[in-house]
Design an enzyme around this catalytic site. Structure first.
Site, PDB file in Angstrom:
ATOM      1  N   GLU A 127       0.844  -1.193   0.000  1.00  0.00           N
ATOM      2  CA  GLU A 127       0.000   0.000   0.000  1.00  0.00           C
ATOM      3  C   GLU A 127       0.880   1.243   0.000  1.00  0.00           C
ATOM      4  OE1 GLU A 127      -3.604  -2.073   2.599  1.00  0.00           O
ATOM      5  OE2 GLU A 127      -2.801  -0.128   3.205  1.00  0.00           O
ATOM      6  N   GLY A 131       4.702  -0.892   2.954  1.00  0.00           N
ATOM      7  CA  GLY A 131       5.452  -1.766   2.075  1.00  0.00           C
ATOM      8  C   GLY A 131       5.812  -3.026   2.817  1.00  0.00           C
ATOM      9  N   THR A 158       2.268  -5.983  -9.574  1.00  0.00           N
ATOM     10  CA  THR A 158       2.742  -6.641 -10.788  1.00  0.00           C
ATOM     11  C   THR A 158       1.579  -7.356 -11.464  1.00  0.00           C
ATOM     12  OG1 THR A 158       4.919  -6.948  -9.814  1.00  0.00           O
ATOM     13  CG2 THR A 158       4.372  -8.323 -11.700  1.00  0.00           C
ATOM     14  N   ALA A 178      -0.712  -6.818  12.580  1.00  0.00           N
ATOM     15  CA  ALA A 178      -0.472  -7.935  11.667  1.00  0.00           C
ATOM     16  C   ALA A 178      -1.405  -9.099  11.955  1.00  0.00           C
ATOM     17  CB  ALA A 178       0.988  -8.382  11.769  1.00  0.00           C
ATOM     18  N   GLU A 242       8.822 -17.634  -2.522  1.00  0.00           N
ATOM     19  CA  GLU A 242       8.797 -16.394  -3.296  1.00  0.00           C
ATOM     20  C   GLU A 242      10.177 -15.739  -3.331  1.00  0.00           C
ATOM     21  OE1 GLU A 242       5.689 -14.005  -1.611  1.00  0.00           O
ATOM     22  OE2 GLU A 242       4.200 -15.603  -1.810  1.00  0.00           O
ATOM     23  N   THR A 365      12.773  -6.047   1.344  1.00  0.00           N
ATOM     24  CA  THR A 365      13.973  -5.275   1.033  1.00  0.00           C
ATOM     25  C   THR A 365      15.213  -5.931   1.642  1.00  0.00           C
ATOM     26  OG1 THR A 365      13.808  -3.911   3.022  1.00  0.00           O
ATOM     27  CG2 THR A 365      12.632  -3.132   1.061  1.00  0.00           C
ATOM     28  N   GLU A 367      17.218  -4.648   3.604  1.00  0.00           N
ATOM     29  CA  GLU A 367      17.287  -4.296   5.023  1.00  0.00           C
ATOM     30  C   GLU A 367      16.415  -5.228   5.866  1.00  0.00           C
ATOM     31  OE1 GLU A 367      18.800  -1.303   2.519  1.00  0.00           O
ATOM     32  OE2 GLU A 367      16.772  -2.142   2.514  1.00  0.00           O
TER      33      GLU A 367
END
Length: 377
Positions: A127, A131, A158, A178, A242, A365, A367
């Site tokens: 969103e 992220g 995507t 979450a 993934e 990411t 990080e």
């Protein structure tokens, strides 16, 4: 490249099939798709006819192969420098969610059509304000009898413009962070679902990356994937595969560009000598070859573990972190060997270098991956 023991003879035969498809169905048209900003639906139908979609799912939902067959598609697209083709999101991310957590009715409704390329899948997680921070997701799904009322916005999707079905991450209990996350299978043609034009990006221009908007979309309760408030758990269960897929793309991309650069430096002259005759050129290529050989050994170990159903989250995070960071460094060095031509669109290295940058961001990411790995130490 030496033989890779993780693959069987049937994988090798399938890989040749994938290469032929790329040569005939993608290579002649890719430059136009880059200009158009989208991959045509006809390609997806052709890929379905060739058996390139949903490779790891059992029939009638897919090819009836395993993750090794999926890896052949992932690697060959990347090796040929076509990172903008969104087959992996569709086949190796969306389809497994429907297979693993969807009802038989949902599987029958979508997966055979996805395998044929008649329906295209997307995953709607990110969103504008969320992220990698999943607990910040604000797209809301409110239970109203036999349906959920879905409202929210998703970005960086995507296959977004082409998508017929999306796995949407929403919350049914925002106050739980979450732990309120829930996964829904959403038909993107439902009233209230709208899609933006493909987003402007610095790379992967043939990929229709879009925003999706949900305004009072009535999603049947039967389209719930798994159980309410288990979305965070399900995402965690699928992320290893993934992230390995992204790592495989990164490594194959760098390997493909290394092979092309070797050809280039044998033909290009500087100061009266072919570039390959300069020691610096050979050292740069040697470093790239050595690093990629080491990476390939580790990734094939991870691939073998995934095919046996035992790849864990930490190893997958290591695979993606190493592969995408190394891809960026190697491609940068290879581009430098091309001189000014590396910055032009005449040679594939420029597109590869630009397209690769996203791989260090999506799927977690670098990080975030370092944090995952660091917590285990």
């Amino acid at each position: 490249m030496p033989a890779r023991s993780v693959f069987r003879d049937d994988h090798a035969l399938f890989r040749e099939q994938v290469r032929r498809f790329i040569d005939t169905q993608i290579a002649p048209h890719y430059a136009q798709w880059e200009r158009d900003g989208i991959t045509p639906r006809a390609l997806w139908r052709a890929a379905g006819e060739a058996g390139l979609l949903n490779c790891q799912l059992p029939e009638p939902y897919g090819l009836g192969g395993d993750y090794g067959h999926a890896a052949c598609v992932i690697e060959e697209l990347a090796r040929a420098n076509y990172l903008g083709i969104g087959f992996s999101i569709h086949s190796d991310m969306v389809a497994p969610y429907l297979m693993q957590y969807g009802s038989t009715t949902l599987r029958d409704a979508w997966l055979p059509a996805m395998a044929r390329g008649e329906a295209i899948g997307a995953i709607a997680m990110t969103e504008p304000g969320a992220g990698s921070d999943l607990k910040a997701i604000r797209t809301r799904a409110e239970r109203r009898g036999d349906h959920y009322l879905l409202n929210g916005q998703k970005t960086w999707i995507t296959n977004g413009s082409n998508a017929d079905v999306a796995v949407v991450v929403a919350t049914v209990a925002p106050e739980l962070g979450a732990r309120g996350l829930t996964l829904l299978c959403v038909d993107t043609h439902l009233p209230g679902v709208t899609c933006s034009a493909p987003m402007a990006k610095i790379g992967q221009h043939a990929q229709d990356t879009s925003e999706l908007f949900f305004q009072d979309v009535e999603v049947p309760v039967s389209h719930l994937l798994g159980e309410e408030q288990r979305g965070f758990d399900y995402l965690g269960e699928q992320l290893a595969a993934e992230r390995l897929a992204i790592a495989l793309r990164a490594a194959a991309s760098a390997e493909g560009m290394l092979a092309e650069t070797v050809v280039y430096v044998r033909q290009r002259k500087a100061f009266g000598r072919f570039l390959i005759d300069h020691q610096n050129t050979r050292f740069v290529l040697a470093d790239a070859a050595a690093r990629l050989a080491m990476l390939r050994t580790f990734l094939d170990q991870c691939l073998g573990e995934q095919m046996e159903g035992r790849l864990d989250a930490t190893r997958a995070a290591m695979a993606k972190l190493n592969a995408t960071e190394m891809q960026g460094q190697v491609l940068d060095d290879l581009l430098q060997l091309h001189g000014g031509y590396g910055y032009s669109s005449e040679y594939g290295i420029g597109r590869a270098w630009t397209d690769a940058r996203a791989l260090r961001i999506f799927g977690g990411t670098s990080e975030i991956l370092r944090e995952i790995i660091g917590r285990t130490l």
